[in-house]
Write a protein that holds these residues in place. Sequence first.
Motif, short mmCIF file in Angstrom:
data_model
loop_
_atom_site.label_atom_id
_atom_site.label_comp_id
_atom_site.label_asym_id
_atom_site.label_seq_id
_atom_site.Cartn_x
_atom_site.Cartn_y
_atom_site.Cartn_z
N ALA A 72 -30.93 -15.34 -9.22
CA ALA A 72 -32.03 -15.66 -8.21
C ALA A 72 -31.59 -15.06 -6.95
O ALA A 72 -30.34 -14.99 -6.43
N TYR A 116 -37.05 -16.72 -16.23
CA TYR A 116 -35.92 -16.83 -16.83
C TYR A 116 -34.55 -16.82 -15.91
O TYR A 116 -34.49 -15.60 -15.32
N VAL A 117 -33.71 -17.65 -15.82
CA VAL A 117 -32.73 -17.74 -15.00
C VAL A 117 -31.03 -17.90 -15.64
O VAL A 117 -30.16 -18.00 -15.11
N GLY A 125 -37.16 -12.67 -14.23
CA GLY A 125 -36.25 -13.46 -14.09
C GLY A 125 -34.87 -12.69 -13.54
O GLY A 125 -35.10 -11.65 -12.83
N CYS A 175 -33.69 -22.13 -18.51
CA CYS A 175 -32.66 -22.35 -17.58
C CYS A 175 -31.46 -22.53 -18.33
O CYS A 175 -30.54 -23.23 -17.95
N SER A 220 -31.02 -10.14 -4.49
CA SER A 220 -29.99 -10.52 -5.45
C SER A 220 -29.97 -9.07 -6.14
O SER A 220 -29.20 -8.84 -6.96
N TYR A 228 -36.31 -20.49 -7.91
CA TYR A 228 -36.65 -18.95 -8.41
C TYR A 228 -37.29 -19.08 -9.76
O TYR A 228 -38.18 -18.28 -10.11
N ALA A 229 -36.68 -20.00 -10.66
CA ALA A 229 -37.48 -19.88 -11.83
C ALA A 229 -38.73 -20.32 -11.77
O ALA A 229 -39.61 -20.07 -12.79
N THR A 257 -31.68 -21.50 -7.55
CA THR A 257 -31.89 -20.68 -9.05
C THR A 257 -32.96 -21.53 -9.47
O THR A 257 -34.04 -20.79 -10.42
#
Length: 338
Positions: free
Chosen positions: A286, A260-261, A283, A238, A101, A153-154, A150
């Motif tokens: 993601a 943090y996403v 974060g 989130c 990303s 990933y968090a 996502t």
Amino acid sequence: MLGTVLHAPGDIRCEEVAEPKILRPTDAIIKLSASCVCGSDLWPYRGIQAVTAPQHMGHEYCGVVVEVGSDVKTIRPGQFVVGSFCLSDNTCPHCRYGFQSSCEHREFMSGAQAPYARIALADGTLVATDTMPSEDLIPSLLAASDVLGTGWYAADAARVTPGCTAVVVGDGAVGLMGVLSAKQLGAGRIIAMSRHKQRQELALEYGATDIITERGDAGVARVKELTGGVGADSVLECVGTQESMLQAINCARPGGSIGYVGVPHGVELDGQMLFFQQKNLLGGPAPVRRFLPHLIDLIMTRQINPGKVFDLEVPLTDVAQGYKAMDERSAIKTLLRM
């Protein structure tokens, strides 16, 4: 063909748009099996994010390849593919480090709320399934394109490890996928922060062990109460608001980690506060491509069912209804059928 276009806050339309074409030799064209509305689509829909011109909406997608550019080597017509909302070459130094990303050639997907879509950097972005998936797996594979990736990933950024205590701030689709992900990564206790019965029930189904309805300082106090005054090892943020970010940071124990996403809107953090918190923060958008092969395998072998997060399904022509339902929080996430 028909596609979704946002003309102004609250003004979402399904209207005629141009069919996508190969523009670069690294492109692919896919026929979407389904698309959906993302929580981040609500920011411009609500006017919180500026809309200065008509926008072609949609960045979550899966479907069958119908055409590829001359430089595409690993993807071929007829394959079922899933791709990330971040388009990447998967070969640059950042991609090789697992942060696709932040690819040096990164693009953001758009225009996927339509029957066909152009995927740039197809070789690096798309992951093909070994076999053509059954119809009931389409929603879950679509979820892998963004909300599942996502949420995962968090959990990864929050350093969820077997036996740890994790807190999930936010009960939208990404937060619920964060609960699922924390469970898959082995968290021993998962505290979901939610005020909505339907979302609480899905969180419990996905692996939450505790539900907290309080927010802000009251929510932090409840987390401390449940953890013997210590706080959580891992916190998944989130949402993306000032309140949710501070809540996430304050829920974590010293030395704990916050992933943090939530796309930030109005978030400002004080350096002095961060200095004395002594907590890890990681974060951003993601790197879904990093996780896609594993997530697709979990879905295709029916070990997880993220598709349950879609609690409203409408035809593309009724896309405005889908946006409205999510805006009013009467739906968690809307699936669009082509």
